[in-house]
Design an enzyme around this catalytic site. Structure first.
Site, mmCIF file in Angstrom:
data_model
loop_
_atom_site.group_PDB
_atom_site.id
_atom_site.type_symbol
_atom_site.label_atom_id
_atom_site.label_comp_id
_atom_site.label_asym_id
_atom_site.label_seq_id
_atom_site.Cartn_x
_atom_site.Cartn_y
_atom_site.Cartn_z
ATOM 1 N N ASN A 70 -3.187 14.157 6.922
ATOM 2 C CA ASN A 70 -2.627 12.944 6.324
ATOM 3 C C ASN A 70 -3.210 12.741 4.920
ATOM 4 O O ASN A 70 -3.810 11.712 4.600
ATOM 5 C CB ASN A 70 -2.911 11.727 7.207
ATOM 6 N N HIS B 190 -3.347 1.360 10.345
ATOM 7 C CA HIS B 190 -2.640 2.070 11.405
ATOM 8 C C HIS B 190 -2.007 1.125 12.413
ATOM 9 O O HIS B 190 -0.965 1.437 12.989
ATOM 10 C CB HIS B 190 -3.582 3.043 12.125
#
Length: 423
Positions: A279, A310
Site C-alpha cells: 500500500n 482504515h
C-alpha cells in the site's frame, strides 16, 4: 433501488469534496491543512461508524467508504501542499515538501478533477496533485523523461522524446491480475481466515500446525489486495499516467503511482521492507501528513492515524498498535545483530533466510486482527498463539540496547520512504 443506493453513496463523496474545497478557499493558509484534516477524517469516521455498526457490521462490503478513504488522502495531501507553498518559507521545507509544494489555490474544476476523476475515484491510488495536473495538461511524460536529455546525445531536448507506449506495462499488470484472480478462487477459498479461531481446530491442532495454517491463510488472503491495486495501476497506465522515469536498463518505468511491489513483499527480510512495498501510496500519504510533521512520537502517531483511516473495527487498532512495539524491537535486533552476519556470503544467506521467515510469521501475527475485525476472535487467536510475538518484542525492547556502540548511522544506509522510519 440500485440507482437510489448509488445516488446516496455518491452524495457522501460530493459532500466531502465540496466541503473541503470550501475550507481550502475560505480559510487562511496558516490553518488550511489542520481544518481540512479535521473535517475530512471526522466525516470519514462518521461514515465508517454508520456503515460498520448500523448497516452491516463484520461484512467487508464494497461501498462509499472506499472512495471516501481515497478522497481523504487527496484533500489532506493537497491542503498540506498548499500550506507548504503559500505559508512556509522555502528553507523550512524538506526536499520532498519543497518539490511538491503548491503555490496557488486550485480552481473548482481542477479540484474536482483531481479528487473525483474516473481513474482513481473507486480504489485510488492517491497521486500527487502536481503530477496529476501535468498529466491533464499533457506534460506528464515529457516532464518525467526530461532526464533523457542528459543521458542521450541523440536527443536535442526533452520535449523531443517520443511518447512511450504503455501497452507492455498494462498487459503485464493485467496478467498479474488474472493470476491473482485464479489464486483467489483456487487457494484463498480453501484456507479461510476464520478457521484460525475455530474452537475445534485450536483445541486439537498443535501449536506448529496452527502457526503454519495462520501463515498459509494470510498468504492466501493477499492476492485480493494485489488484484485491486494492480488493476488500478494498469487503468492509470492505460490512460498514459504513471511514468516515473527511466530505469537502469534505459526502459521507461510505469510505476509512479504503483501501490504494491509483490516480489519485494513476498521476499521481504524485515518488517520495514514489507511495509515499504505494501500500500505504497497510503504509506507516502502517512509520511507526508503525519510522520514528517509530528513534533514527537512520530511513529506511534502515524500508526494510530493509519488505524483511524482504515475504519472503526477493533481489529484495525489491534494490528497497528501491535505494530508499534514490533517495529521498535525489529530495529533493536537489526542494529545489534545484523553486522555479525555480513562477514561472509554464506552467513548473509543464512541471515536472510531466518529474517525472511521471521518477517513473514510476524506479519501474519500482526495482520490477523485486521482480517478478523472483532475483539473476541482477535483475543481468541492471540491466546491460541500465547501472545508469543508480543512477549518476544517487549523482551527485545527491554534487553537489547537501543543504540549499540558499533551502530554506524544506519539511518543513512537504509532507504526509508514511508511511515516507519528511524528516528
Amino acid at each position: 433501488t440500485t440507482f437510489s443506493c448509488f445516488d446516496r453513496y455518491a452524495i457522501h463523496v460530493f459532500i466531502l469534496v465540496l466541503a473541503c474545497y470550501g475550507i481550502l478557499i475560505k480559510s487562511s493558509v496558516n490553518g488550511v491543512h489542520r481544518y481540512t484534516m479535521i473535517a475530512s477524517v471526522g466525516y470519514l469516521i462518521v461514515c465508517q461508524v454508520s456503515r460498520a455498526f448500523i448497516f452491516d457490521y463484520g461484512i467487508l462490503s464494497t461501498d462509499f467508504s472506499g472512495p471516501l478513504m481515497i478522497i481523504t488522502q487527496k484533500v489532506t495531501t493537497l491542503a498540506f501542499q498548499v500550506h507548504d507553498g503559500m505559508c512556509r518559507k522555502q528553507e523550512e521545507l524538506k526536499d520532498d515538501q519543497r518539490r511538491l509544494a503548491v503555490h496557488s489555490k486550485p480552481s473548482l474544476l481542477e479540484y474536482l478533477s483531481y479528487n473525483i476523476n474516473f481513474l482513481s475515484v473507486l480504489v485510488g491510488p492517491c497521486s500527487i496533485y502536481k503530477d496529476y495536473i501535468e498529466f491533464i495538461e499533457g506534460q506528464h511524460v515529457q516532464h518525467r523523461l526530461k532526464r533523457v536529455k542528459d543521458i542521450s546525445s541523440q536527443q536535442n531536448g526533452w520535449d523531443k522524446v517520443p511518447e512511450p507506449s504503455p501497452v507492455r506495462a498494462v498487459i503485464n499488470k493485467l496478467l498479474v491480475c488474472a493470476c491473482c484472480l485464479l489464486w483467489f478462487f483456487i487457494i484463498t477459498k480453501a484456507f479461510p481466515i476464520t478457521y484460525n479461531v475455530d474452537p475445534q481446530f485450536i483445541s486439537e491442532a498443535s501449536f506448529i500446525t496452527r502457526l503454519a495454517y495462520a501463515l498459509i491463510s494470510v498468504q492466501a488472503a493477499r492476492p485480493k489486495f494485489y488484484f485491486a491495486w494492480t488493476l488500478a495501476d494498469a487503468i492509470h497506465n492505460a490512460a498514459g499516467y504513471g511514468v516515473s522515469g527511466v530505469n537502469e536498463r534505459g526502459e521507461v518505468s510505469w510505476d509512479l503511482i504503483s501501490n504494491v511491489r509483490i516480489w519485494e513483499i513476498e521476499t521481504a527480510t524485515s518488517f520495514k521492507s514489507f511495509i515499504d512495498n505494501w500500500n505504497i501510496q497510503t504509506s507516502l500519504w502517512l509520511k507526508s501528513v503525519c510522520y514528517d510533521r509530528a513534533p514527537y512520537y512520530r511513529m506511534p502517531l502515524t500508526f494510530v492515524l493509519s488505524a483511524i483511516w482504515h475504519g472503526v473495527y477493533p481489529g484495525y487498532y489491534f494490528t497497528f498498535i501491535t505494530a508499534i512495539p514490533i517495529t521498535l524491537a525489529a530495529r533493536s535486533v537489526r542494529r545489534n545483530f545484523r553486522e555479525f552476519f555480513l562477514s561472509s556470503p554464506l552467513l548473509k544467506i543464512c541471515y536472510d533466510v531466518v529474517t525472511w521467515a521471521a518477517t513473514q510469521l510476524t506479519v501474519c501475527y500482526i495482520v490477523m486482527p485486521f482480517l478478523l475485525l472483532a475483539v473476541e476472535p482477535t483475543l481468541q487467536y492471540y491466546r491460541s498463539m500465547y501472545f508469543h510475538v508480543h512477549v518476544i518484542s517487549i523482551l527485545a525492547m527491554i534487553l537489547l540496547p537501543s543504540k549499540p556502540s558499533c551502530f554506524k548511522s544506519e539511518i543513512h544506509a537504509l532507504h526509508f520512504n514511508n511511515n516507519v522510519k528511524e528516528d
